[in-house]
Design a protein around this motif. Sequence first.
Motif, mmCIF file in Angstrom:
data_model
loop_
_atom_site.group_PDB
_atom_site.id
_atom_site.type_symbol
_atom_site.label_atom_id
_atom_site.label_comp_id
_atom_site.label_asym_id
_atom_site.label_seq_id
_atom_site.Cartn_x
_atom_site.Cartn_y
_atom_site.Cartn_z
ATOM 1 N N GLN A 268 0.850 -1.179 0.000
ATOM 2 C CA GLN A 268 0.000 0.000 0.000
ATOM 3 C C GLN A 268 0.885 1.228 0.000
ATOM 4 O O GLN A 268 1.969 1.241 0.588
ATOM 5 N N ARG B 8 0.981 4.817 1.393
ATOM 6 C CA ARG B 8 0.310 5.551 2.460
ATOM 7 C C ARG B 8 -0.307 6.844 1.924
ATOM 8 O O ARG B 8 0.253 7.504 1.055
ATOM 9 N N TRP C 6 5.582 3.701 0.100
ATOM 10 C CA TRP C 6 5.079 2.343 -0.064
ATOM 11 C C TRP C 6 5.474 1.498 1.131
ATOM 12 O O TRP C 6 6.560 1.671 1.695
ATOM 13 N N ALA D 257 0.831 -4.222 3.668
ATOM 14 C CA ALA D 257 -0.619 -4.057 3.512
ATOM 15 C C ALA D 257 -1.233 -3.121 4.541
ATOM 16 O O ALA D 257 -2.068 -2.283 4.211
ATOM 17 N N CYS D 258 -0.877 -3.253 5.811
ATOM 18 C CA CYS D 258 -1.339 -2.305 6.817
ATOM 19 C C CYS D 258 -0.473 -2.415 8.064
ATOM 20 O O CYS D 258 0.224 -3.401 8.271
ATOM 21 N N GLU E 121 -8.313 -0.220 6.894
ATOM 22 C CA GLU E 121 -7.428 0.365 5.891
ATOM 23 C C GLU E 121 -7.668 -0.182 4.489
ATOM 24 O O GLU E 121 -7.700 0.578 3.524
ATOM 25 N N MET E 122 -7.794 -1.514 4.368
ATOM 26 C CA MET E 122 -7.830 -2.144 3.047
ATOM 27 C C MET E 122 -9.208 -2.690 2.653
ATOM 28 O O MET E 122 -9.391 -3.132 1.533
ATOM 29 N N PRO F 219 -9.827 -0.077 -0.327
ATOM 30 C CA PRO F 219 -9.074 0.740 0.631
ATOM 31 C C PRO F 219 -9.801 2.019 1.026
ATOM 32 O O PRO F 219 -10.570 2.580 0.247
ATOM 33 N N VAL G 280 -5.038 5.115 2.528
ATOM 34 C CA VAL G 280 -4.295 4.495 1.430
ATOM 35 C C VAL G 280 -4.433 5.331 0.161
ATOM 36 O O VAL G 280 -5.549 5.615 -0.285
ATOM 37 N N TYR H 158 -2.518 0.971 -4.091
ATOM 38 C CA TYR H 158 -2.100 -0.363 -3.671
ATOM 39 C C TYR H 158 -1.822 -1.205 -4.899
ATOM 40 O O TYR H 158 -2.306 -0.902 -6.004
#
Length: 179
Positions: free
Chosen positions: A48, A50, A61, A64-65, A86-87, A128, A133, A136
């Motif tokens: 991901q 940010r 980058w 994933a979280c 987040e995702m 996301p 995010v 991704y």
Amino acid sequence: MNQPEVILVTEFDEAIGTMEKMEAHRRGLLHRAFSVFILNEAGDILLQQRAMGKYHSPGLWTNACCSHQFPGETTADAAHRRLMEEMGFDCPLEEIFAFTYRTAFDNGLVEHEFDHVLIGTYNGAIHPDSTEVNDYRYMSASQILELMEQEPDRFTSWFHLALPRVLKHLNMSVTSAGM
């Protein structure tokens, strides 16, 4: 508005108290955190980027979280909560190791974390939260390592430290993956 608290810990991850999250980051105190790595069935790693509004490392980058456990919350519960927040998905996760790191940022904040690293596999839809995010994508380990070698400043400090250990856990050599 009350800010969330983080769990202050010793170098052995023993809880010694709590503190408002931003104060802990201003003072650089060691606190509990976690990072989630997600792979798809092909073995590619979910990255991901940010969101640009993050209080540190915006636009970089990373895995994933990642986030912090709330007082009284288990690492597993926190990881599932944040993965969904987040995702926009959840999946089974397994903790594979923990490590401590410290990074000072230009804005005066310091990440000093006892970071629990979890891993999972997911192949479904990703939804996301745009406040968390910016972008991704899934990439192979070799593609990530090549990009990290060419442009290291595009990745978070903890990702640089955690990724080689994740690859080792997965029996993917850092050298055979491209470095």
